[in-house]
Design a protein around this motif. Structure first.
Motif, PDB file in Angstrom:
ATOM      1  N   ASN A 145       9.266  -4.906   0.145  1.00  0.00           N
ATOM      2  CA  ASN A 145       8.974  -4.037  -1.007  1.00  0.00           C
ATOM      3  C   ASN A 145       7.960  -2.960  -0.651  1.00  0.00           C
ATOM      4  O   ASN A 145       8.070  -1.810  -1.103  1.00  0.00           O
ATOM      5  CB  ASN A 145       8.461  -4.876  -2.178  1.00  0.00           C
ATOM      6  N   LYS A 146       6.963  -3.312   0.156  1.00  0.00           N
ATOM      7  CA  LYS A 146       5.956  -2.318   0.558  1.00  0.00           C
ATOM      8  C   LYS A 146       6.563  -1.252   1.461  1.00  0.00           C
ATOM      9  O   LYS A 146       6.239  -0.071   1.360  1.00  0.00           O
ATOM     10  CB  LYS A 146       4.814  -3.017   1.293  1.00  0.00           C
ATOM     11  N   LYS A 147       7.462  -1.665   2.347  1.00  0.00           N
ATOM     12  CA  LYS A 147       7.992  -0.749   3.352  1.00  0.00           C
ATOM     13  C   LYS A 147       9.157   0.094   2.832  1.00  0.00           C
ATOM     14  O   LYS A 147       9.287   1.268   3.189  1.00  0.00           O
ATOM     15  CB  LYS A 147       8.438  -1.534   4.578  1.00  0.00           C
ATOM     16  N   PHE A 148      10.009  -0.484   1.984  1.00  0.00           N
ATOM     17  CA  PHE A 148      11.228   0.212   1.579  1.00  0.00           C
ATOM     18  C   PHE A 148      11.292   0.450   0.061  1.00  0.00           C
ATOM     19  O   PHE A 148      11.212   1.571  -0.390  1.00  0.00           O
ATOM     20  CB  PHE A 148      12.467  -0.573   2.040  1.00  0.00           C
ATOM     21  N   GLY A 149      11.457  -0.612  -0.712  1.00  0.00           N
ATOM     22  CA  GLY A 149      11.639  -0.458  -2.148  1.00  0.00           C
ATOM     23  C   GLY A 149      13.059  -0.024  -2.474  1.00  0.00           C
ATOM     24  O   GLY A 149      13.856   0.315  -1.593  1.00  0.00           O
ATOM     25  N   LEU A 150      13.373  -0.032  -3.760  1.00  0.00           N
ATOM     26  CA  LEU A 150      14.714   0.316  -4.213  1.00  0.00           C
ATOM     27  C   LEU A 150      15.061   1.766  -3.895  1.00  0.00           C
ATOM     28  O   LEU A 150      14.208   2.648  -4.002  1.00  0.00           O
ATOM     29  CB  LEU A 150      14.833   0.102  -5.725  1.00  0.00           C
ATOM     30  N   SER A 151      16.313   1.992  -3.502  1.00  0.00           N
ATOM     31  CA  SER A 151      16.811   3.346  -3.275  1.00  0.00           C
ATOM     32  C   SER A 151      17.998   3.575  -4.208  1.00  0.00           C
ATOM     33  O   SER A 151      18.425   2.675  -4.936  1.00  0.00           O
ATOM     34  CB  SER A 151      17.250   3.510  -1.818  1.00  0.00           C
TER      35      SER A 151
END
Length: 306
Positions: A165-171
């Motif tokens: 979650n810190k690196k990517f998250g929803l797209s």
């Protein structure tokens, strides 16, 4: 209960079958289930809207019926129940079917009450609750000797999800679709289209739960995972979250809950525990496979398994 159901729904039941909290009867060659309702009124409104929208899109879905008071909830001795008319209950839903159905309903503002995507929070709360239970109740030896291992797996999954979650998250690629609290193998329509099981979550949730159940049923879960990955294109975030779902031991905690809350036989855990090493090998193979599609967060103990 038979007379109560007959009264509230103005019907005549020939025979009522009882399994735990589930009441089942057949009327005019169709199946009906009288189910204990544990969710909120807000959830119920969204659930009903989902069933209507599915039908508008040509998807057969179980019907929630109203009682003689034109209400969906029937309260009996301070417990809420719902009557559901079930269609084609023994039809099996495959992964390819799940991919198709996933495209039918996506999250919008009218369904927010059913959104359940905060896995890290939910899993952490689950572990906190279990650890508190273990302090207050006298558990049996099977649970005592195994629970720490599964709590450890959960903590790994929580750490993994937090990093993702810190690196990517929803797209924009990550669709929040109609999902289920839990999916089992075989994936019968009875469970898959049970509206009381509906939530909204990442499309990989149902697949992850299905593949875990597939594995512990003694089936070739790795081949099923290969087939799924060849059929879809996901974001880096969703590839990672698929692995997180495989890592989290819901298969153990579901049985644990049944033992604690419903007096299920704890021997049922033995079949799960006996496959610990085999499942670790599966996780290693799954990690390597999914990594060939997208970079996964580092989880050294799995990468170093031989």
């Amino acid at each position: 209960m038979k007379e109560t159901i007959e009264y509230y729904y103005n019907i005549k039941i020939e025979k009522l079958f009882i399994e735990k909290d589930v009441y089942h009867f057949i009327l005019n060659s169709e199946d009906y289930y009288f189910l204990f309702y544990k969710r909120t009124n807000e959830d119920l409104k969204d659930i009903i809207n989902c069933t209507l929208e599915l039908k508008q899109k040509g998807v057969q879905c179980h019907n929630i019926l109203v009682n003689i008071n034109n209400e969906y909830l029937t309260k009996i001795e301070d417990v809420n129940y719902i009557l559901v008319k079930v269609t084609n209950k023994d039809e099996i839903i495959s992964i390819s079917d799940m991919i198709t159905y996933n495209k039918k309903l996506v999250l919008n503002d009218s369904k927010n009450n059913l959104y359940r995507n905060n896995w890290s929070y939910l899993w952490s709360s689950k572990i906190d609750y279990i650890e508190q239970q273990l302090k207050e109740i006298k558990t049996n030896n099977i649970i005592k000797s195994s629970i720490d291992y599964y709590i450890g797996l959960s903590e790994n999954a929580i750490y993994f999800v937090n990093n993702v979650n810190k690196k990517f998250g929803l797209s924009l690629m990550d669709k929040i679709v109609l999902s289920r609290k839990r999916i089992f193998y075989p994936n019968y329509r009875l469970n898959y289209f049970n509206p009381l099981n509906f939530i909204f979550d990442l499309e990989v949730r149902d697949v992850g739960e299905y593949i875990k159940s597939y594995f512990f049923a003694g089936e070739d879960a790795f081949t099923e995972l290969i087939t799924y990955l060849k059929s879809v294109k996901l974001s880096i975030y969703s590839y990672n979250m698929l692995f997180a779902r495989l890592l989290y031991p819901s298969y153990y905690f579901d049985i644990y809950d049944s033992i604690i809350n419903s007096n299920e036989d704890s021997q049922k855990l033995i079949g799960i525990i006996s496959k610990n090493c085999d499942y670790e090998i599966f996780l290693k193979k799954a990690y390597d496979l999914i990594s060939s599609y997208a970079p996964l967060e580092d989880i050294s103990w799995i990468k170093n398994l031989h």
